[in-house]
Design an enzyme around this catalytic site. Structure first.
Site, short mmCIF file in Angstrom:
data_model
loop_
_atom_site.label_atom_id
_atom_site.label_comp_id
_atom_site.label_asym_id
_atom_site.label_seq_id
_atom_site.Cartn_x
_atom_site.Cartn_y
_atom_site.Cartn_z
N THR A 59 30.36 33.05 36.43
CA THR A 59 30.52 31.70 35.47
C THR A 59 29.03 30.95 35.78
O THR A 59 28.60 30.99 36.60
CB THR A 59 31.88 31.05 36.05
OG1 THR A 59 32.74 31.77 35.58
CG2 THR A 59 31.93 29.64 35.21
N ARG B 57 42.64 38.66 28.17
CA ARG B 57 42.76 37.78 29.51
C ARG B 57 41.98 36.62 29.28
O ARG B 57 40.64 36.54 29.07
CB ARG B 57 42.40 38.47 30.88
CG ARG B 57 42.42 37.89 32.22
CD ARG B 57 41.32 37.25 32.52
NE ARG B 57 40.91 36.69 33.87
CZ ARG B 57 40.27 35.89 34.37
NH1 ARG B 57 39.23 35.57 33.45
NH2 ARG B 57 40.16 35.40 35.47
N VAL B 58 42.67 35.36 29.85
CA VAL B 58 41.80 34.15 29.81
C VAL B 58 41.91 33.39 31.15
O VAL B 58 43.11 33.42 31.82
CB VAL B 58 42.29 33.16 28.88
CG1 VAL B 58 41.57 31.83 28.90
CG2 VAL B 58 41.99 33.60 27.49
N GLY B 59 40.63 33.07 32.01
CA GLY B 59 40.64 32.70 33.13
C GLY B 59 40.82 31.01 33.31
O GLY B 59 41.29 30.34 32.19
N ASP B 60 40.55 30.35 34.18
CA ASP B 60 40.48 29.03 34.34
C ASP B 60 39.50 28.32 33.73
O ASP B 60 39.61 27.13 33.48
CB ASP B 60 40.14 28.49 36.09
CG ASP B 60 38.74 28.92 36.37
OD1 ASP B 60 38.63 30.34 36.07
OD2 ASP B 60 38.42 28.20 37.17
N THR C 161 34.34 27.79 39.57
CA THR C 161 33.85 29.33 39.57
C THR C 161 34.64 30.06 40.75
O THR C 161 34.77 29.64 41.72
CB THR C 161 32.32 29.51 39.68
OG1 THR C 161 32.21 30.94 39.76
CG2 THR C 161 31.69 28.82 40.84
N GLY C 162 35.12 31.30 40.45
CA GLY C 162 35.87 32.09 41.31
C GLY C 162 36.76 32.81 40.56
O GLY C 162 36.96 32.85 39.36
N1 ASP Z 1 36.34 31.78 37.16
C1 ASP Z 1 36.07 32.96 35.94
C2 ASP Z 1 37.09 33.51 35.42
O1 ASP Z 1 38.27 33.83 36.14
C3 ASP Z 1 34.93 33.71 36.82
C4 ASP Z 1 34.09 33.22 37.69
O2 ASP Z 1 33.91 32.33 38.07
O3 ASP Z 1 33.77 34.25 38.64
O4 ASP Z 1 37.19 33.76 34.27
#
Ligand code: ASP
Length: 289
Positions: A158, A186-189, A208-209
């Site tokens: 990210t 799929r949608v993340g944070d 991020t994560g």
């Molecule tokens: N946070 C991002 C997601 O879950 C991915 C990332 O930051 O590595 O989509």
């Protein structure tokens, strides 16, 4: 004008210890200096975080924008968000296909619609109507930044930017390709205001994560809540949020600035590409501890 400014950038917590990130760090250092100069000249935090996030997306060096990888169906779907701390206005897009700068489209949602989040087809239609720059050919445009690398953490990434401007205003922006090979839809944070991105009068935060964990701890907004309700410092609030993510079994990190110009970047992962600077002389670009 206070004269006090602060900025932090990140290129994702998916960095792996076995790899060198010299190119990414050099690019981030140059960008950090550009962002610092923009803030020192009096530009708004909102303009600066969008410019920084747009440049990180375009670099192809991180898993966002040009560096994003396709989902399990072979399609690149991108998420991004922006928040203006002074007005608490926010905009975001999720599962956006076919546009160069998801973060600029997110700003468009904030400024030109009554909504906060547009997804999928609706987000693409809005971006097209607003004339945002399209990707000509997804097959040649995208160059997945971390594909082919081993290890669970390398499959994601990210970018983000947070800033305090000399008027005392805060802003945050986050943009991602999400997880490599993620389920379609799929949608993340990242586009979830409060989870992957937050700005108010106290703090601006970009995460991020593993996004599922950041959503489950409402990570970005919790940094500010801890400052407001628990009287924590920015540093201890941010560290506690990352500890919460880690305690649930997740990994990742965040960058945050507060209204006094403090900057912090805790992470619980092998590394997190990041750059931090403020008007008190801080200037640091690092990937590992
Ligand atoms: N946070 C991002 C997601 O879950 C991915 C990332 O930051 O590595 O989509």
């Amino acid at each position: 004008m206070t004269g006090t400014w602060a900025i932090a950038l990140h290129g994702g917590a998916g960095a792996i210890a076995a790899r060198a990130y010299q190119q990414e760090e050099e690019h981030m250092a140059a960008l950090l200096d550009r962002g610092a100069a923009m803030l020192a000249k009096g530009m708004s935090a909102l303009d600066v975080v969008v410019a920084m996030a747009g440049a990180l997306e375009a670099s192809g060096l991180h898993v966002a924008g040009k560096g994003a990888a396709p989902n399990a169906a072979g399609v690149v779907e991108l998420d991004a968000s922006v928040m203006d701390g002074a007005t608490r206005m926010a905009g975001a897009v999720a599962a956006l296909r076919g546009f160069i700068s998801p973060v600029r489209v997110a700003r468009g949602v904030m400024e030109n619609t009554p909504h906060v989040l547009l997804v999928g087809e609706g987000a693409s239609r809005f971006a097209a109507e607003q004339g945002f720059e399209r990707v000509d050919d997804p097959k040649t445009y995208y160059v997945p930044a971390a594909s082919g690398l081993p290890g669970p953490e390398s499959g994601s990434g990210t970018i983000g930017a947070v800033a305090l401007d000399t008027s005392g205003k805060l802003a945050a922006a986050t943009s991602t390709g999400g997880l490599h090979g993620k389920m379609p839809g799929r949608v993340g944070d990242t586009p979830i205001i409060g989870a992957g991105c937050w700005a108010d009068q106290r703090a601006a935060v970009s995460c991020t994560g593993l996004g599922e964990y950041f959503m489950r701890v409402n990570a970005a907004a919790d940094v500010s809540a801890r400052i407001a309700y628990a009287g924590q410092t920015l540093e201890s609030a941010a560290a506690a949020v990352i500890e919460d993510v880690r305690g649930l079994g997740g990994y990742g990190g965040l960058i945050a600035v507060d209204a006094a110009g403090n900057v912090t970047s805790p992470f619980a992962s092998q590394g997190m590409k990041r750059g931090l600077a403020n008007s008190r002389g801080l200037r640091e670009v690092k990937t590992f501890q």
